[in-house]
Design a protein around this motif. Sequence first.
Motif, PDB file in Angstrom:
ATOM      1  N   TYR A   1      16.642  16.245  13.152  1.00 37.51           N
ATOM      2  CA  TYR A   1      15.775  16.950  12.410  1.00 37.51           C
ATOM      3  C   TYR A   1      14.391  15.998  12.010  1.00 37.51           C
ATOM      4  N   LYS A   2      13.488  16.343  12.487  1.00 37.10           N
ATOM      5  CA  LYS A   2      12.263  16.004  12.304  1.00 37.10           C
ATOM      6  C   LYS A   2      10.780  16.645  11.630  1.00 37.10           C
TER       7      LYS A   2
ATOM      8  N   ILE B   1      22.695  15.768   5.577  1.00 35.92           N
ATOM      9  CA  ILE B   1      23.774  16.319   5.679  1.00 35.92           C
ATOM     10  C   ILE B   1      24.720  16.609   5.858  1.00 35.92           C
TER      11      ILE B   1
ATOM     12  N   ASP C   1      21.785  27.930  -1.641  1.00 35.61           N
ATOM     13  CA  ASP C   1      22.366  27.127  -0.684  1.00 35.61           C
ATOM     14  C   ASP C   1      21.402  26.056  -0.196  1.00 35.61           C
TER      15      ASP C   1
ATOM     16  N   GLY D   1      10.806  25.857   9.805  1.00 39.17           N
ATOM     17  CA  GLY D   1      11.271  25.589   9.093  1.00 39.17           C
ATOM     18  C   GLY D   1      11.071  24.141   9.193  1.00 39.17           C
ATOM     19  N   ARG D   2      10.480  23.128   9.823  1.00 34.76           N
ATOM     20  CA  ARG D   2       9.761  21.592  10.020  1.00 34.76           C
ATOM     21  C   ARG D   2       8.984  21.631   8.597  1.00 34.76           C
TER      22      ARG D   2
ATOM     23  N   ARG E   1       9.418  26.350   3.395  1.00 35.96           N
ATOM     24  CA  ARG E   1       9.217  25.251   4.519  1.00 35.96           C
ATOM     25  C   ARG E   1       8.785  26.177   5.935  1.00 35.96           C
TER      26      ARG E   1
ATOM     27  N   ARG F   1      28.039  20.578   4.828  1.00 36.96           N
ATOM     28  CA  ARG F   1      27.760  21.665   5.129  1.00 36.96           C
ATOM     29  C   ARG F   1      28.769  22.006   3.603  1.00 36.96           C
TER      30      ARG F   1
ATOM     31  N   PHE G   1      25.258  17.245  14.012  1.00 34.92           N
ATOM     32  CA  PHE G   1      23.858  17.711  13.417  1.00 34.92           C
ATOM     33  C   PHE G   1      23.096  17.549  14.648  1.00 34.92           C
TER      34      PHE G   1
END
Length: 212
Positions: free
Chosen positions: A20-21, A149, A135, A82-83, A90, A151, A17
């Motif tokens: 992500y921040k 993270i 999910d 999304g962040r 989000r 799957r 992955f």
Amino acid sequence: MSEQREKTDDYDHHGGFPVYKAAEDGGGPDFGRLIEALRTVQDLAVSTAPPADVVKRAADQAEALAALLEPHRVPEGAQIGGRCMNLPGRGSLLMLPWTIEKFDDTGVRSTGVFRRFHLGGNGAAHGGTLPLVFDDLFGMITHAYGRPISRTAYLHVNYRSVTPINRKLVIEGQVDRVEGRKTFVSARMVDENGVLVADCEALMLVLLPGQP
Ligand SMILES: CC(C)(COP(=O)(O)OP(=O)(O)OC[C@H]1O[C@@H](n2cnc3c(N)ncnc32)[C@H](O)[C@@H]1OP(=O)(O)O)[C@@H](O)C(=O)NCCC(=O)NCCS
Ligand SMILES: CCCCCCCCCCCC(=O)O
């Protein structure tokens, strides 16, 4: 149950992955407005029957909006949507605009509605939208529990009663057990009166280094 509970930002533990921040400034003062307006447009696009001249003007305006945003594409992880942890869903248009009420290693609870955009048939949410909500919750549950993270290996939904749109629902779940790379999770969705709408269980798998 207590295996690997320390939280880590070390991306060696997140398979392949990207990093992500959270978005700076929660996305800024107007991003939430933009996403909510787009959600309303989505609702209206699938629930109206405007005359041809209105369809033409709406199409012109939608194309103009797309042209405005087009030069600002960025790679995954650098986009604002999304962040934004402060925004429902989000600030992702894919996620439903639900709001997190509880987030810790004992579990995660979120509330929200299925909107007209999520309609399946006869006033009920489309059956395919429930696995999305579960999910995403399971991703938050594994993160709150301190797991990397992961799957989703499988996800099993039991539809217990018809899922209404535009009525407040609550979803809550937790980690049930951990076995090596495997995190077993489950959750329940209920309506305001506590009536069970659906329940779900899933297996989340921690990735190996570099695994996509
Ligand atoms: C899930 C996935 C990561 C598993 O592949 P993998 O890393 O090679 O893992 P393995 O096949 O070695 O399985 C690891 C363990 O999980 C178990 N497992 C994997 N998938 C499973 C499933 N669907 N049901 C039950 N057990 C499963 C295996 O039996 C194994 O158990 P063991 O260690 O006790 O023998 C891989 O199949 C994949 O990437 N699938 C797509 C995932 C995805 O796109 N999810 C949606 C978006 S997040
Ligand atoms: C700070 C922002 C956090 C965003 C994390 C996104 C993680 C995405 C994981 C996607 C897993 C899936 O495809 O179901």
